[in-house]
Design a protein around this motif. Structure first.
Motif, short mmCIF file in Angstrom:
data_model
loop_
_atom_site.label_atom_id
_atom_site.label_comp_id
_atom_site.label_asym_id
_atom_site.label_seq_id
_atom_site.Cartn_x
_atom_site.Cartn_y
_atom_site.Cartn_z
N THR A 183 1.00 -1.16 -0.06
CA THR A 183 -0.07 0.08 0.02
C THR A 183 1.06 1.19 -0.07
O THR A 183 0.55 2.28 -0.77
N GLY A 184 1.95 1.15 0.94
CA GLY A 184 2.76 2.58 0.99
C GLY A 184 3.56 2.50 -0.34
O GLY A 184 3.72 3.81 -0.64
N LEU A 185 4.10 1.49 -1.15
CA LEU A 185 4.64 1.90 -2.34
C LEU A 185 3.88 2.16 -3.36
O LEU A 185 4.00 3.10 -4.37
N PHE A 186 2.52 1.99 -3.48
CA PHE A 186 1.62 2.31 -4.44
C PHE A 186 1.35 3.82 -4.19
O PHE A 186 1.10 4.56 -4.99
N ILE A 187 1.12 4.18 -2.94
CA ILE A 187 1.15 5.81 -2.67
C ILE A 187 2.33 6.51 -3.25
O ILE A 187 2.16 7.45 -3.87
#
Length: 423
Positions: A183-187
């Motif tokens: 999730t953090g990498l997609f952000i």
């Protein structure tokens, strides 16, 4: 920044490259966790054959939205700012990763929930594929596009190396940790996409309705035998020789390993792929590109046979690395041919056809491998798939002489494009 490769000296391309790297890391870490979680849940109550079939279903449910939506996504990529479509895709991916993290952390995750979320992963990919593949050609000059494609492949393959390994290591902590990290990498990818300023894009003319424009894109692929041959070769070869889908079975049941080994095996193909991409970024391929692509796909099939027969972990790593290197060679040639033989106003639609074929080969290849493994066992499934890839290569070398005889990425003259937009 004169020491950087020429495409990376362009700020928009740097943002694009970072966005693709972060998105690929996130995608592969998330998919690695999904694959491992599906097989682990299924094995709690099912036999290995039944669990293998459930694992293969993940690919099928992702392919369904790709099959129905790809033509419209390609049309949208030719009519709408491609940056907007890419951002929309990443927003959907953020929702998917966050949902998986939440349900897993709450202890309420089930196979139906995972399959439902996988459908939205497929929707995101159908938006991402044509928009991101066509966007690179709007950012860099045509003369350095093959270099940009190679660098873009490095970002993708670096993510493909690190993503599965990252997912495997995070699985050792907890499955929800892998999903939260994704999730953090997609952000981070979404933020990078917002740093791409306005780019030049030739929009498809409004001389006809969307259905007619979609049909025009399909006709262009049909009439350009070189592009058609390149796209369908990848479709058929990878559809039959999808060894990666069998890795959870090999890691758990053949080598008796855990998530760490699975992560390593999942990353091995991208080691070879990244090596090839770096070589092409430094020294782009220039001669006999079509024949070399056919040889690479043949090697891909032979290495898949070796992978299926191997019972040594180091030898399995070797065959997986060769599989990745051969696949990257094919990806580089196919992507360059498609981008450079296609006018900009049709790149979205042609890219959608390419994305659909890639997804068919990957997602349906996963489903086919899972089904074959459930019937014949993983070894026979891999060997038959490799043999099929070799046979397909021989048939395509005969059926598409335009592909076999392609000497370079540049069409001989502007009239090489068989058909442009017509109303």
């Amino acid at each position: 920044m004169n020491w950087l490769p020429e495409p990376l000296r362009i700020p928009n391309y740097r943002a694009y490259w970072l966005a693709r790297l972060a998105a690929t890391l996130a995608q592969l870490a998330m998919v690695t966790a999904i694959e491992y979680q599906v097989y682990a849940i299924a094995r709690e109550t099912m036999s290995p054959a039944a669990a293998a079939f459930r694992l293969g279903l993940i690919g099928f449910v992702q392919f369904v939205p790709l099959f129905f939506l790809s033509p419209f996504a390609g049309w949208a990529a030719d009519r709408i700012d491609r940056r907007i479509l890419a951002r929309a895709a990443i927003v959907i991916e953020i929702g998917c990763a966050a949902s998986l993290a939440y349900f897993t952390a709450m202890g309420s995750i089930t196979l139906p929930i995972i399959y439902a979320i996988a459908v939205f992963v497929g929707v995101a990919r159908v938006l991402m594929g044509p928009s991101m593949s066509a966007l690179a050609s709007n950012i860099v000059p045509r003369a350095i596009l093959p270099n940009a494609i190679a660098l873009s492949s490095i970002a993708w393959q670096a993510g493909t190396i690190l993503g599965p390994a990252l997912g495997g290591y995070l699985l050792a902590v907890s499955i929800q940790t892998a999903y939260f990290t994704a999730t953090g990498l997609f952000i981070a990818s979404l933020i990078s996409l917002f740093f791409i300023s306005e780019v030049r894009q030739t929009l498809a003319e409004r001389t006809s309705g969307p259905i007619r424009q979609i049909i025009n894109g399909l006709k262009y692929v049909r009439d350009n035998k070189l592009v058609l041959g390149a796209i369908t070769l990848d479709l058929c070869a990878v559809l039959l020789g999808s060894a990666v889908a069998l890795l959870p079975i090999f890691a758990a049941d053949i080598f008796n390993g855990g998530p760490d080994l699975f992560g390593h095996l999942r990353a091995a193909p991208a080691v070879g792929a990244t090596t090839v991409a770096i070589i092409f970024a430094i020294r782009p391929l220039k001669t006999n590109v079509g024949a070399k692509m056919l040889v690479a796909v043949g090697i891909f099939g032979l290495a898949t046979i070796g992978f299926g027969l191997s019972r040594s972990i180091p030898l399995t790593f070797f065959f997986l690395i060769v599989i990745g290197a051969a696949d990257m060679f094919s990806v580089y040639v196919r992507s360059s041919l498609i981008q450079l033989y296609t006018p900009d106003e049709m790149r979205g639609r042609v890219g959608a056809v390419s994305t659909l074929s890639i997804s068919a080969s990957n997602e349906l290849g996963d489903a086919e491998s899972g089904l074959m493994a459930s019937i014949f066992g993983p070894t026979t499934a891999a060997v038959l798939g490799g043999i099929g890839a070799v046979v397909v290569t021989l048939i395509w070398a005969w059926k598409f002489p335009q592909l076999r005889l392609a000497k370079s990425f540049e069409p001989p003259d502007p009239d090489e494009h068989p058909r442009r937009e017509k109303g």
